[in-house]
Design an enzyme around this catalytic site. Structure first.
Site, mmCIF file in Angstrom:
data_model
loop_
_atom_site.group_PDB
_atom_site.id
_atom_site.type_symbol
_atom_site.label_atom_id
_atom_site.label_comp_id
_atom_site.label_asym_id
_atom_site.label_seq_id
_atom_site.Cartn_x
_atom_site.Cartn_y
_atom_site.Cartn_z
ATOM 1 N N GLU A 45 0.851 -1.192 0.000
ATOM 2 C CA GLU A 45 0.000 0.000 0.000
ATOM 3 C C GLU A 45 0.891 1.248 0.000
ATOM 4 O O GLU A 45 1.995 1.238 0.553
ATOM 5 C CB GLU A 45 -0.849 -0.061 1.268
ATOM 6 C CG GLU A 45 -1.874 1.012 1.472
ATOM 7 C CD GLU A 45 -2.648 0.795 2.780
ATOM 8 O OE1 GLU A 45 -3.743 1.359 2.897
ATOM 9 O OE2 GLU A 45 -2.155 0.071 3.677
ATOM 10 N N LYS A 116 -9.607 1.880 -1.818
ATOM 11 C CA LYS A 116 -9.833 1.278 -0.509
ATOM 12 C C LYS A 116 -11.185 1.659 0.081
ATOM 13 O O LYS A 116 -11.495 2.842 0.243
ATOM 14 C CB LYS A 116 -8.710 1.708 0.439
ATOM 15 C CG LYS A 116 -8.681 0.996 1.778
ATOM 16 C CD LYS A 116 -7.458 1.468 2.554
ATOM 17 C CE LYS A 116 -7.306 0.754 3.882
ATOM 18 N NZ LYS A 116 -6.119 1.273 4.617
ATOM 19 N N CYS A 154 -5.186 -3.789 2.827
ATOM 20 C CA CYS A 154 -4.834 -3.635 4.235
ATOM 21 C C CYS A 154 -6.002 -3.844 5.210
ATOM 22 O O CYS A 154 -6.398 -4.964 5.482
ATOM 23 C CB CYS A 154 -4.189 -2.270 4.440
ATOM 24 S SG CYS A 154 -3.233 -2.125 5.977
#
Length: 268
Positions: A45, A116, A154
């Protein structure tokens, strides 16, 4: 390993604020991964640029989907016959914030994009102060040598629905760039959640983290039975595993959990 296996690599390093230096690191690690047999290379990321703590300069380093970072990934991918997946600091509609985006890039350019969905507003952090959340769109996937890859990021690992939506879209390998912040039990959470997402969806999960001290490291690839088949410790390096259709089919024949479930995922 069968002749139909697809080499999947996790490339672990710590991106810094300077985009050019990050691009150089990515080129070197991608070359190493290709030499070890990878066809897909997963970077962490915020691979294009990362600062800690976040501040107003974050916006200055944000790029577009066709900017210098994506163009560089395409050149590296072309040089080594790869698909490269990495976190991009993308410009947002809100001029005060950025997007936490993952791009999958081959020699022809961007093949898939994911922004995300679950921002890291936990453990004393407030990612949403700086980052615009991604819309709940259908998964963008891409195919490599007969296997379908899908993207998540994540903190999404803590939400089983994120991986289940990928499984519903026919994904065989979930690719998870991360900056998994260190803290009490965080490495245990990291390994447990990556493994759980693989077991419950009977698919491969590859997760690439930053190196310590800010992150836990321990980038890894887990097979559909929940076994870690390749991993990196705390250093800058790559690890390659070989994903096979037969392994997925065999597990799903013995454990048809996806077929037996009685619930589906619905957006909230």
């Amino acid at each position: 390993m069968s002749e139909h296996a697809v080499g999947v690599a996790v490339a672990q390093f710590s991106p810094g604020a300077e985009p050019r230096a990050n691009r150089e690191d990515i080129a070197a690690l991608a070359e190493r991964a290709a030499e070890r047999g990878a066809r897909v290379v997963l970077f962490p990321e915020y691979a294009s640029s990362f600062i800690h703590p976040f501040d107003e300069t974050l916006v200055e380093r944000a790029e577009t989907l066709d900017g210098p970072f994506a163009q560089h990934l395409a050149r590296v991918a072309a040089d080594h016959g790869l698909v490269i997946v990495a976190g991009l600091l993308e410009r947002a509609d809100d001029p005060r914030r950025v997007r936490n985006t993952v791009v999958a890039v081959d020699a022809d350019g961007v093949r898939a994009t994911y922004r995300k969905a679950h921002l890291y507003d936990a453990f004393g952090q407030r990612e949403s102060d700086w980052v615009e959340p991604g819309a709940l769109t259908d998964p963008e996937t891409f195919e490599v040598d007969g296997l379908v890859c899908g993207l998540m990021t994540c903190y999404d690992l803590r939400f089983p629905e994120s991986a289940r939506v990928l499984a519903d879209a026919g994904v065989d390998v979930a690719l998870v760039p991360a900056q998994w912040v260190r803290g009490p039990l965080k490495e245990h959470h990291w390994r447990t959640l990556v493994t759980a997402r693989a077991i419950e969806n009977t698919m491969y999960v590859a997760a690439a983290d930053h190196t310590p001290p800010l992150a836990v490291g321990s980038s890894l690839i887990v097979d559909p039975q929940g076994t870690a088949i390749a991993s990196v410790g705390t250093t800058t390096d790559v690890a390659v595993a070989f994903a096979e259709r037969s392994a997925i089919d065999n597990v799903r024949r013995v454990n048809p959990a996806l077929a037996l479930r009685r619930y589906r995922v619905a957006p909230r």
